[in-house]
Design a protein around this motif. Structure first.
Motif, PDB file in Angstrom:
ATOM      1  N   VAL A 140       0.849  -1.193   0.000  1.00  0.00           N
ATOM      2  CA  VAL A 140       0.000   0.000   0.000  1.00  0.00           C
ATOM      3  C   VAL A 140       0.879   1.236   0.000  1.00  0.00           C
ATOM      4  CG1 VAL A 140      -1.762   1.307   1.252  1.00  0.00           C
ATOM      5  CG2 VAL A 140      -1.864  -1.201   1.198  1.00  0.00           C
ATOM      6  N   PHE A 141       0.646   2.124  -0.970  1.00  0.00           N
ATOM      7  CA  PHE A 141       1.380   3.387  -1.071  1.00  0.00           C
ATOM      8  C   PHE A 141       0.397   4.543  -1.125  1.00  0.00           C
ATOM      9  CE2 PHE A 141       4.123   0.323  -3.449  1.00  0.00           C
ATOM     10  CZ  PHE A 141       5.178   0.284  -2.541  1.00  0.00           C
ATOM     11  N   GLU A 142       0.910   5.745  -0.895  1.00  0.00           N
ATOM     12  CA  GLU A 142       0.054   6.912  -1.037  1.00  0.00           C
ATOM     13  C   GLU A 142      -0.327   7.102  -2.505  1.00  0.00           C
ATOM     14  OE1 GLU A 142       2.105  10.780  -0.562  1.00  0.00           O
ATOM     15  OE2 GLU A 142       3.904   9.575  -0.146  1.00  0.00           O
ATOM     16  N   ASN A 143      -1.413   7.797  -2.729  1.00  0.00           N
ATOM     17  CA  ASN A 143      -1.945   7.963  -4.082  1.00  0.00           C
ATOM     18  C   ASN A 143      -1.240   9.112  -4.794  1.00  0.00           C
ATOM     19  OD1 ASN A 143      -3.528   7.696  -6.358  1.00  0.00           O
ATOM     20  ND2 ASN A 143      -5.255   8.849  -5.516  1.00  0.00           N
ATOM     21  N   ARG A 144      -0.008   8.836  -5.212  1.00  0.00           N
ATOM     22  CA  ARG A 144       0.795   9.802  -5.977  1.00  0.00           C
ATOM     23  C   ARG A 144       1.502   9.067  -7.105  1.00  0.00           C
ATOM     24  NH1 ARG A 144       3.084  14.745  -3.961  1.00  0.00           N
ATOM     25  NH2 ARG A 144       2.127  15.433  -2.020  1.00  0.00           N
ATOM     26  N   GLY A 145       1.627   9.754  -8.220  1.00  0.00           N
ATOM     27  CA  GLY A 145       2.433   9.191  -9.303  1.00  0.00           C
ATOM     28  C   GLY A 145       1.773   8.079 -10.081  1.00  0.00           C
ATOM     29  N   ARG A 146       0.438   7.969  -9.967  1.00  0.00           N
ATOM     30  CA  ARG A 146      -0.316   6.968 -10.730  1.00  0.00           C
ATOM     31  C   ARG A 146       0.353   5.596 -10.601  1.00  0.00           C
ATOM     32  NH1 ARG A 146      -3.339  10.350 -14.391  1.00  0.00           N
ATOM     33  NH2 ARG A 146      -3.898  12.122 -13.063  1.00  0.00           N
ATOM     34  N   ASP A 147       0.531   4.901 -11.739  1.00  0.00           N
ATOM     35  CA  ASP A 147       1.220   3.607 -11.701  1.00  0.00           C
ATOM     36  C   ASP A 147       2.731   3.760 -11.743  1.00  0.00           C
ATOM     37  OD1 ASP A 147       0.592   4.492 -14.509  1.00  0.00           O
ATOM     38  OD2 ASP A 147       1.945   2.846 -14.986  1.00  0.00           O
ATOM     39  N   ILE A 148       3.229   4.946 -12.120  1.00  0.00           N
ATOM     40  CA  ILE A 148       4.657   5.136 -12.368  1.00  0.00           C
ATOM     41  C   ILE A 148       5.473   5.098 -11.073  1.00  0.00           C
ATOM     42  CG2 ILE A 148       6.395   6.698 -13.289  1.00  0.00           C
ATOM     43  CD1 ILE A 148       4.725   5.521 -15.490  1.00  0.00           C
ATOM     44  N   ALA A 149       5.062   5.877 -10.082  1.00  0.00           N
ATOM     45  CA  ALA A 149       5.828   5.929  -8.835  1.00  0.00           C
ATOM     46  C   ALA A 149       5.886   4.562  -8.144  1.00  0.00           C
ATOM     47  CB  ALA A 149       5.253   7.003  -7.906  1.00  0.00           C
ATOM     48  N   PRO A 150       4.757   3.855  -7.987  1.00  0.00           N
ATOM     49  CA  PRO A 150       4.857   2.523  -7.380  1.00  0.00           C
ATOM     50  C   PRO A 150       5.715   1.565  -8.204  1.00  0.00           C
ATOM     51  CG  PRO A 150       2.576   3.279  -7.415  1.00  0.00           C
ATOM     52  CD  PRO A 150       3.363   4.247  -8.251  1.00  0.00           C
ATOM     53  N   LYS A 151       5.558   1.625  -9.513  1.00  0.00           N
ATOM     54  CA  LYS A 151       6.260   0.695 -10.390  1.00  0.00           C
ATOM     55  C   LYS A 151       7.773   0.837 -10.264  1.00  0.00           C
ATOM     56  CE  LYS A 151       5.377   1.568 -14.646  1.00  0.00           C
ATOM     57  NZ  LYS A 151       4.359   1.476 -15.681  1.00  0.00           N
ATOM     58  N   LEU A 152       8.266   2.043 -10.349  1.00  0.00           N
ATOM     59  CA  LEU A 152       9.719   2.247 -10.376  1.00  0.00           C
ATOM     60  C   LEU A 152      10.341   2.389  -8.990  1.00  0.00           C
ATOM     61  CD1 LEU A 152      10.066   4.722 -13.377  1.00  0.00           C
ATOM     62  CD2 LEU A 152      10.584   2.279 -13.337  1.00  0.00           C
ATOM     63  N   TYR A 153       9.614   3.015  -8.078  1.00  0.00           N
ATOM     64  CA  TYR A 153      10.236   3.388  -6.803  1.00  0.00           C
ATOM     65  C   TYR A 153       9.617   2.666  -5.611  1.00  0.00           C
ATOM     66  CZ  TYR A 153      11.756   6.658 -10.253  1.00  0.00           C
ATOM     67  OH  TYR A 153      12.257   7.184 -11.408  1.00  0.00           O
ATOM     68  N   GLY A 154       8.334   2.342  -5.689  1.00  0.00           N
ATOM     69  CA  GLY A 154       7.741   1.547  -4.619  1.00  0.00           C
ATOM     70  C   GLY A 154       8.251   0.119  -4.605  1.00  0.00           C
ATOM     71  N   PHE A 155       8.627  -0.384  -5.774  1.00  0.00           N
ATOM     72  CA  PHE A 155       9.165  -1.742  -5.891  1.00  0.00           C
ATOM     73  C   PHE A 155      10.616  -1.721  -6.361  1.00  0.00           C
ATOM     74  CE2 PHE A 155       4.540  -2.767  -6.388  1.00  0.00           C
ATOM     75  CZ  PHE A 155       4.433  -3.609  -5.283  1.00  0.00           C
ATOM     76  N   ALA A 156      11.338  -0.694  -5.983  1.00  0.00           N
ATOM     77  CA  ALA A 156      12.732  -0.568  -6.431  1.00  0.00           C
ATOM     78  C   ALA A 156      13.589  -1.753  -6.007  1.00  0.00           C
ATOM     79  CB  ALA A 156      13.328   0.735  -5.875  1.00  0.00           C
ATOM     80  N   ASP A 157      13.225  -2.400  -4.912  1.00  0.00           N
ATOM     81  CA  ASP A 157      14.022  -3.518  -4.392  1.00  0.00           C
ATOM     82  C   ASP A 157      13.763  -4.825  -5.127  1.00  0.00           C
ATOM     83  OD1 ASP A 157      11.388  -3.181  -3.138  1.00  0.00           O
ATOM     84  OD2 ASP A 157      11.876  -5.024  -2.061  1.00  0.00           O
ATOM     85  N   VAL A 158      12.793  -4.847  -6.016  1.00  0.00           N
ATOM     86  CA  VAL A 158      12.360  -6.102  -6.634  1.00  0.00           C
ATOM     87  C   VAL A 158      13.145  -6.438  -7.890  1.00  0.00           C
ATOM     88  CG1 VAL A 158      10.414  -7.170  -7.873  1.00  0.00           C
ATOM     89  CG2 VAL A 158      10.033  -6.020  -5.668  1.00  0.00           C
ATOM     90  N   TYR A 159      13.491  -5.442  -8.693  1.00  0.00           N
ATOM     91  CA  TYR A 159      13.963  -5.685 -10.060  1.00  0.00           C
ATOM     92  C   TYR A 159      15.195  -6.578 -10.142  1.00  0.00           C
ATOM     93  CZ  TYR A 159      10.666  -2.188 -11.738  1.00  0.00           C
ATOM     94  OH  TYR A 159       9.509  -1.509 -12.044  1.00  0.00           O
ATOM     95  N   ASP A 160      16.134  -6.392  -9.234  1.00  0.00           N
ATOM     96  CA  ASP A 160      17.393  -7.129  -9.353  1.00  0.00           C
ATOM     97  C   ASP A 160      17.243  -8.624  -9.075  1.00  0.00           C
ATOM     98  OD1 ASP A 160      18.724  -4.853 -10.081  1.00  0.00           O
ATOM     99  OD2 ASP A 160      19.430  -4.387  -8.052  1.00  0.00           O
ATOM    100  N   ARG A 161      16.073  -9.052  -8.642  1.00  0.00           N
ATOM    101  CA  ARG A 161      15.838 -10.478  -8.406  1.00  0.00           C
ATOM    102  C   ARG A 161      15.375 -11.200  -9.671  1.00  0.00           C
ATOM    103  NH1 ARG A 161      11.555  -9.830  -3.535  1.00  0.00           N
ATOM    104  NH2 ARG A 161      12.407  -7.897  -2.642  1.00  0.00           N
ATOM    105  N   TYR A 162      15.083 -10.432 -10.730  1.00  0.00           N
ATOM    106  CA  TYR A 162      14.456 -10.999 -11.920  1.00  0.00           C
ATOM    107  C   TYR A 162      15.177 -10.558 -13.181  1.00  0.00           C
ATOM    108  CZ  TYR A 162      10.714 -12.050  -8.643  1.00  0.00           C
ATOM    109  OH  TYR A 162      10.008 -12.520  -7.565  1.00  0.00           O
ATOM    110  N   ASP A 163      14.956 -11.318 -14.239  1.00  0.00           N
ATOM    111  CA  ASP A 163      15.501 -10.978 -15.553  1.00  0.00           C
ATOM    112  C   ASP A 163      14.505 -10.171 -16.385  1.00  0.00           C
ATOM    113  OD1 ASP A 163      17.951 -12.703 -15.289  1.00  0.00           O
ATOM    114  OD2 ASP A 163      16.401 -14.253 -15.141  1.00  0.00           O
ATOM    115  N   LEU A 164      13.218 -10.503 -16.258  1.00  0.00           N
ATOM    116  CA  LEU A 164      12.171  -9.877 -17.055  1.00  0.00           C
ATOM    117  C   LEU A 164      11.068  -9.360 -16.138  1.00  0.00           C
ATOM    118  CD1 LEU A 164      11.753 -12.605 -19.856  1.00  0.00           C
ATOM    119  CD2 LEU A 164      13.171 -10.549 -19.938  1.00  0.00           C
ATOM    120  N   ALA A 165      10.430  -8.267 -16.562  1.00  0.00           N
ATOM    121  CA  ALA A 165       9.317  -7.713 -15.786  1.00  0.00           C
ATOM    122  C   ALA A 165       8.205  -7.280 -16.727  1.00  0.00           C
ATOM    123  CB  ALA A 165       9.781  -6.536 -14.932  1.00  0.00           C
ATOM    124  N   LEU A 166       6.987  -7.471 -16.273  1.00  0.00           N
ATOM    125  CA  LEU A 166       5.791  -6.996 -16.958  1.00  0.00           C
ATOM    126  C   LEU A 166       5.248  -5.808 -16.178  1.00  0.00           C
ATOM    127  CD1 LEU A 166       3.269  -7.237 -18.859  1.00  0.00           C
ATOM    128  CD2 LEU A 166       2.360  -8.877 -17.197  1.00  0.00           C
TER     129      LEU A 166
END
Length: 346
Positions: A140-166
């Motif tokens: 749960v995040f505050e309602n800012r940045g539409r899908d962009i802020a959560p995608k890039l910065y709310g889940f910043a810790d996730v990307y390096d665990r994976y090769d591909l992302a949707l």
């Protein structure tokens, strides 16, 4: 001179009658216009509309903008790369529909879902109960940045665990009325419409350093795509990454901000370390926010990371079949990419 004015007035009267569906409605409207603005008021109403603005010079002509046709004739089976979906679910009522599409991904797919309240979180967890293709985590995040802020910065810790992302979200476009009512389905169909479509996209992401694959633009949007009020903000973001652009630069971006990508292709944007506080207060904006600027910066960031990008299209959903490039074997991809991919930073 008097005769020419007479015929001119007669032509205008006929125009008004045709437009209003008959002489009586036309006469009523003419009287109303005359009372409001005299003869000039009637002339103004009958003046032909200004021609449509030409397409932006930094966008290709419709018949020269190519995309790979999906599904490919015989896409290869999925390889061993790990994949996740990063989803913003502002509208939990759409999660059941989304889950149906996600079932088309062959093999494992972990889900990371953001939303804006605990109540929504509970609804989302219920919608994905029993999901068996991987793990499900809801934040749960505050309602800012539409899908962009959560995608890039709310889940910043996730990307390096994976090769591909949707990248996916529960998109509604109430500001667009009927023309945009089906935009969400259009994007979902292109990214997740069948196991064969997903396999085709995975195939693309193995070739020629393709870092991002996204749908060909909804045809209705093509004439209005542009920098809008976002150029200065996009340029400022890219400058922080060491990427310089100019206002006449070729413009391309994943409209709707949904795509498949290699996770390291987004590293430049993720490393900006923006926070939710950097994004605009939510006020129903349709353009000009930091989220819109990031959306237009995606592909420049992808290229700056050393990758190319590609667009895909489903033949039944796009009205220009001659711009679709079929792939019968993987050997067709390099020549097709030479037509689909237009370098932005060359």
């Amino acid at each position: 001179m008097a005769l020419s004015k007479y015929f001119s007035a007669l032509r205008r009267a006929r125009q008004l009658a045709r437009a209003e569906g008959g002489l009586l409605p036309a006469a009523a409207k003419a009287l109303r216009l005359f009372r409001q603005g005299g003869v000039q008021g009637i002339k103004q109403a009958l003046r032909p509309p200004a021609p449509a603005a030409p397409a932006p010079s930094n966008r290709p002509a419709d018949n020269e903008d190519y995309a790979f046709e999906v599904p490919f004739r015989a896409p290869a089976e999925r390889d061993g790369r790990r994949a996740c979906a990063i989803i913003h679910a502002f509208y939990p009522e759409l999660c059941a529909e989304m889950r149906g599409y996600l079932e088309n991904v062959p093999g494992q797919l972990d889900l990371y879902i953001s939303t804006t309240s605990d109540e929504k979180r509970q609804a989302i967890e219920a919608a994905f109960a029993g999901y068996d293709k991987g793990s499900v985590e809801v934040r749960v995040f505050e309602n800012r940045g539409r899908d962009i802020a959560p995608k890039l910065y709310g889940f910043a810790d996730v990307y390096d665990r994976y090769d591909l992302a949707l990248s996916l979200h529960t998109k509604k476009s109430p500001h667009g009325g009927t023309p945009l009512a089906d935009w969400r389905h259009y994007l979902y169909e292109h990214l997740l419409g069948s196991p064969q479509i997903v396999a085709s996209i995975f195939e693309l992401l193995k070739h020629d350093r393709v870092g991002m694959v996204f749908p060909q633009h909804l045809f209705y949007l093509r004439p209005i795509m542009g920098w809008g009020a976002n150029y200065a903000s996009s340029r400022a973001l890219l400058t922080k990454m060491g990427v310089e652009i100019h206002e006449g630069i070729f413009l391309e971006f994943p409209t709707g901000s949904m795509f498949w990508c290699r996770t390291d292709a987004l590293r430049g944007l993720r490393n900006l370390d923006l926070s939710f506080a950097d994004f605009d207060d939510e006020a129903g904006q349709i353009d000009g926010t930091l989220a819109h600027a990031v959306e237009r910066a995606f592909l420049y960031s992808v290229e700056a990371s050393g990758y190319q990008w590609a667009k895909v299209s489903v033949r039944a959903l796009y009205p220009l079949p001659d711009t679709l490039i079929p792939v019968n074997t993987p050997a067709d991809i390099p020549s097709g990419l030479a037509r689909v991919y237009r370098p932005l930073l060359s």
